[in-house]
Design a protein around this motif. Sequence first.
Motif, short mmCIF file in Angstrom:
data_model
loop_
_atom_site.label_atom_id
_atom_site.label_comp_id
_atom_site.label_asym_id
_atom_site.label_seq_id
_atom_site.Cartn_x
_atom_site.Cartn_y
_atom_site.Cartn_z
N GLY A 93 -79.69 60.80 -40.96
CA GLY A 93 -79.80 61.36 -42.30
C GLY A 93 -80.05 60.33 -43.38
O GLY A 93 -80.54 59.22 -43.14
N ASN A 94 -79.70 60.72 -44.62
CA ASN A 94 -80.03 59.94 -45.80
C ASN A 94 -79.11 58.73 -46.01
O ASN A 94 -78.05 58.62 -45.39
CB ASN A 94 -79.96 60.82 -47.05
N SER A 95 -79.56 57.86 -46.90
CA SER A 95 -78.78 56.68 -47.27
C SER A 95 -77.38 57.10 -47.70
O SER A 95 -77.20 58.07 -48.43
CB SER A 95 -79.48 55.94 -48.42
N GLY A 96 -76.40 56.36 -47.24
CA GLY A 96 -75.01 56.71 -47.51
C GLY A 96 -74.48 57.73 -46.53
O GLY A 96 -73.32 58.14 -46.62
N GLY A 97 -75.31 58.11 -45.57
CA GLY A 97 -74.91 59.10 -44.57
C GLY A 97 -74.25 58.45 -43.37
O GLY A 97 -73.53 57.46 -43.49
N TYR A 98 -74.56 58.97 -42.20
CA TYR A 98 -73.85 58.57 -40.98
C TYR A 98 -74.38 57.27 -40.40
O TYR A 98 -75.59 57.09 -40.20
CB TYR A 98 -73.98 59.67 -39.94
N VAL A 99 -73.48 56.35 -40.13
CA VAL A 99 -73.77 55.15 -39.35
C VAL A 99 -72.90 55.20 -38.11
O VAL A 99 -71.69 55.40 -38.19
CB VAL A 99 -73.47 53.86 -40.15
N ASN A 100 -73.51 55.05 -36.96
CA ASN A 100 -72.77 55.04 -35.70
C ASN A 100 -71.69 53.95 -35.77
O ASN A 100 -72.01 52.77 -35.91
CB ASN A 100 -73.74 54.77 -34.56
N PRO A 101 -70.41 54.32 -35.69
CA PRO A 101 -69.36 53.30 -35.84
C PRO A 101 -69.35 52.27 -34.71
O PRO A 101 -68.73 51.21 -34.86
CB PRO A 101 -68.07 54.13 -35.84
N TYR A 102 -70.04 52.57 -33.61
CA TYR A 102 -70.09 51.64 -32.48
C TYR A 102 -71.40 50.87 -32.45
O TYR A 102 -71.64 50.10 -31.50
CB TYR A 102 -69.90 52.39 -31.16
N PHE A 103 -72.26 51.09 -33.45
CA PHE A 103 -73.58 50.47 -33.39
C PHE A 103 -73.50 48.94 -33.29
O PHE A 103 -74.12 48.33 -32.43
CB PHE A 103 -74.43 50.86 -34.60
N ALA A 104 -72.76 48.32 -34.19
CA ALA A 104 -72.72 46.85 -34.23
C ALA A 104 -72.19 46.27 -32.92
O ALA A 104 -72.78 45.33 -32.35
CB ALA A 104 -71.87 46.37 -35.40
N SER A 105 -71.08 46.83 -32.42
CA SER A 105 -70.50 46.28 -31.19
C SER A 105 -71.40 46.54 -29.99
O SER A 105 -71.55 45.67 -29.11
CB SER A 105 -69.11 46.86 -30.95
N ASP A 106 -72.02 47.72 -29.94
CA ASP A 106 -72.91 48.03 -28.82
C ASP A 106 -74.17 47.17 -28.86
O ASP A 106 -74.62 46.66 -27.82
CB ASP A 106 -73.29 49.50 -28.82
N ALA A 107 -74.74 46.99 -30.05
CA ALA A 107 -75.94 46.16 -30.17
C ALA A 107 -75.64 44.73 -29.72
O ALA A 107 -76.42 44.12 -28.97
CB ALA A 107 -76.46 46.19 -31.60
N ASN A 108 -74.54 44.19 -30.17
CA ASN A 108 -74.15 42.85 -29.76
C ASN A 108 -73.92 42.77 -28.26
O ASN A 108 -74.31 41.80 -27.60
CB ASN A 108 -72.88 42.41 -30.50
N GLY A 109 -73.28 43.81 -27.71
CA GLY A 109 -73.01 43.83 -26.27
C GLY A 109 -74.26 43.90 -25.44
O GLY A 109 -74.37 43.23 -24.39
N VAL A 110 -75.22 44.71 -25.87
CA VAL A 110 -76.49 44.83 -25.15
C VAL A 110 -77.19 43.47 -25.12
O VAL A 110 -77.66 43.02 -24.06
CB VAL A 110 -77.39 45.88 -25.83
N LYS A 111 -77.26 42.81 -26.26
CA LYS A 111 -77.93 41.52 -26.32
C LYS A 111 -77.20 40.46 -25.49
O LYS A 111 -77.83 39.69 -24.78
CB LYS A 111 -78.03 41.07 -27.78
#
Length: 333
Positions: A93-111
Amino acid sequence: RDRPKPRHGAGAIASRESAMKLALPHCGLSRRLRSTLTIALAAVLMIGAAGAAGATITGIDGASYQHPNGASVDWNQVHNSGQSFAFIKATEGNSGGYVNPYFASDANGVKAAGMYLGTYHYARPEVNVWGDRYASAENQARFYIGTIGGYANAGNLPPALDYEDTGTGLGAGDLVNWAQRWLDTVQQLTGRTPIVYAANWYWSQYLGSTTQFARYPLWIANYTTAAAPAMFGGWTSWAFWQYTSSGIIPGIQARVDLNRFYSDAGALARLAGGAGPTIVDPNSADLQVTVAAPINVAPGQGFAATLTVTNHGPASAASTTASLLPLGAFQIT
């Protein structure tokens, strides 16, 4: 905020290297150039009697659903199970909307696990009655790119649009225009050609089976036991194929979407490198296309150059004929 993707669901590859002459038109040059011309082409190499080989590069895509009760994902286990890439939901959705709360940790883990990282935005298309009708498309694109930051850069898979929501009863024209605005904005912000996640049911029912986006790499959702997904929307090939939503992978404590890549590890590396995939029929070849020649080109002047087509696919073909169909823009380097 996480949703099960719609239920829908590798390709054959040929092998060949060919050289030929290509007459090239003026490419919008405003001054004379003395250089080596490299032209990045989206192309299809049609080869008769092509050999077949199944795609073996696999990966997953996930969101917060893959963290039941806050469980973590062991990305080393995921990688060791044979997965080469992972698309992680970043925003919705739009700015200020939903950010996956696990995005940062999952992205770091994948890399950290040595996998290729992809990200995606779940679109919520809407239009304005007054002013800029498709401003929300640009808003959502900027929200997404601002969230993923450096993960939009080369070294990661190109940004992806998850397009399967109809907004508040929007018609095909609005949905097509909204998606184009989003894709244009992301490409302007990142310099990379985005990936489109799509399914035939949505494309035919809500987008009027438009062929407008066939130049973008396709991440197709098609849940089937067939050897290959059914194409639609003007696409003749797919880059990624999401073939089930009920996969079981070590290291993930929930069912997960499973995907295949259309070609080999070299092609995946090139796609992550920022050059973009060579769009090919999955029953033909994985191509690397270059054109090189000393040139002195004036505005409006045509020229001839030697075209080299190298197939990095895992299978060979006995055919001796090939034809190149340019689909993309010329790039001067």
